[in-house]
Design an enzyme around this catalytic site. Structure first.
Site, PDB file in Angstrom:
ATOM      1  N   LYS A  52      17.628 -82.523 -20.613  1.00 55.39           N
ATOM      2  CA  LYS A  52      19.016 -82.617 -20.138  1.00 55.39           C
ATOM      3  C   LYS A  52      19.050 -83.011 -18.670  1.00 55.39           C
ATOM      4  CE  LYS A  52      20.659 -79.400 -23.585  1.00 55.39           C
ATOM      5  NZ  LYS A  52      20.768 -78.011 -24.004  1.00 55.39           N
ATOM      6  N   GLN A  96      22.026 -72.244 -22.355  1.00 55.46           N
ATOM      7  CA  GLN A  96      21.144 -72.609 -23.468  1.00 55.46           C
ATOM      8  C   GLN A  96      20.993 -71.426 -24.432  1.00 55.46           C
ATOM      9  OE1 GLN A  96      19.840 -75.719 -23.943  1.00 55.46           O
ATOM     10  NE2 GLN A  96      18.878 -75.045 -25.845  1.00 55.46           N
ATOM     11  N   ASP A 119      29.894 -77.513 -24.098  1.00 47.56           N
ATOM     12  CA  ASP A 119      29.286 -77.266 -25.410  1.00 47.56           C
ATOM     13  C   ASP A 119      30.347 -77.109 -26.499  1.00 47.56           C
ATOM     14  OD1 ASP A 119      26.521 -77.182 -25.883  1.00 47.56           O
ATOM     15  OD2 ASP A 119      26.283 -75.284 -24.812  1.00 47.56           O
TER      16      ASP A 119
END
Ligand code: GUN
Length: 285
Positions: A52, A96, A119
């Protein structure tokens, strides 16, 4: 002839557009910013997080990584999220998953400001997706939808069978397909006669995390097969949730693993971060 759906090529094209959008934003003084939070040492998560970071750098997005030790207290993590919520250089916050056991995942996801939830996991954003007014759509299923768009698959009236009911992929993907007027069936570990369900599908999407669980002879002739699974077998080999070689016989089009859905996920994270920055710049999108 079975057509291979090249996720790498589609992702590269999208990333070109994203970079151009970043350049335009930077020119008006808005540099898109993403914060990635990693708690603990999970090896797969570490790999994703570093991918990322590299992808952000390549697209011109400012990114900051917060790597916290596995024993980090929930209150500490909540305090970090609060500071990122209030940081005006940060357009997107990604924590995460999975988180260590002692941390309440739902509580953490709910602490992220919905307007920075790139997200799309905050209940507000989940609700917006359910009601057909999405703000941020989860990256992996959104990437699958972009693939359909790119290769010209119309979902209207199609029978879509999704194998897997996770909050990250299966459930949001079902909602996205429904919004495109598909008829959607979600299958899972308790589904009775999975082969028959899959055999009825015009489009099969596998997202269960079990190596080659979907067999080739379940696939209807001419079906489109999307494999979201990434399973490590042995030291080096990666396989999907679909028996690729066997499924290719009947499929009209199929995604490989690796090189299929995988590259789309991070691309859509960049896309969502830029979308958030565009909103910060005053664009009504
Ligand atoms: N872990 C596996 N997939 C994802 C994802 O899309 N987002 C986050 N935050 N964690 C994940």
């Amino acid at each position: 002839m079975t057509k291979l759906i090249d996720g790498k090529a589609i992702a590269a094209e999208l990333r070109g557009q994203i970079s151009a959008d970043v350049t335009a934003l930077v020119a008006i003084g808005v540099t898109p910013g993403l914060a990635v939070v990693l708690v603990g040492e999970d090896p797969a998560s570490r790999v994703y997080v570093s991918m990322k970071e590299k992808a952000c750098a390549a697209a011109g997005i400012y990114s900051v990584e917060h790597k916290l030790p596995v024993e980090t207290a929930q209150t500490e993590l909540l305090a970090l999220i609060d500071s990122l919520n209030n940081n005006e250089n940060i357009d997107g916050i990604l924590v995460q998953l999975p988180l260590p056991e002692h941390i309440d995942e739902a509580k953490i996801l709910e602490a992220i400001l919905p307007a920075k939830d790139v997200d799309g996991f905050h209940p507000y954003n989940v609700g917006r997706l359910v009601t057909g007014h999405p703000v941020f759509q989860p990256c992996t299923p959104y990437g699958v939808m972009k693939m359909f768009e790119h290769i010209g698959v119309e979902l209207k009236g199609k029978d879509v069978v999704i194998v897997g009911r996770s909050n990250i992929v299966g459930k949001p993907l079902a909602l996205m397909c429904l919004a495109e007027h598909a008829t959607v069936t979600i299958c899972h570990s308790r589904t009775v006669d999975l082969p028959r369900k899959v055999a009825a599908a015009d489009i099969v999407i596998a997202a269960v995390g079990r190596p080659e669980m979907v067999k080739g002879d379940w696939i209807k002739k001419g079906a489109i097969v999307i494999d979201v699974g990434v399973n490590r077998v042995g030291e080096k080999k990666l396989v999907g949730d679909v028996d690729f070689a066997a499924a290719s016989i009947n499929a009209a089009a199929i995604t490989p693993v690796p090189g299929g859905v995988g590259p789309m996920t991070i691309t859509m994270l960049l896309y969502n971060t830029v979308l958030s920055a565009k909103r910060r710049s005053g664009q009504k999108i």
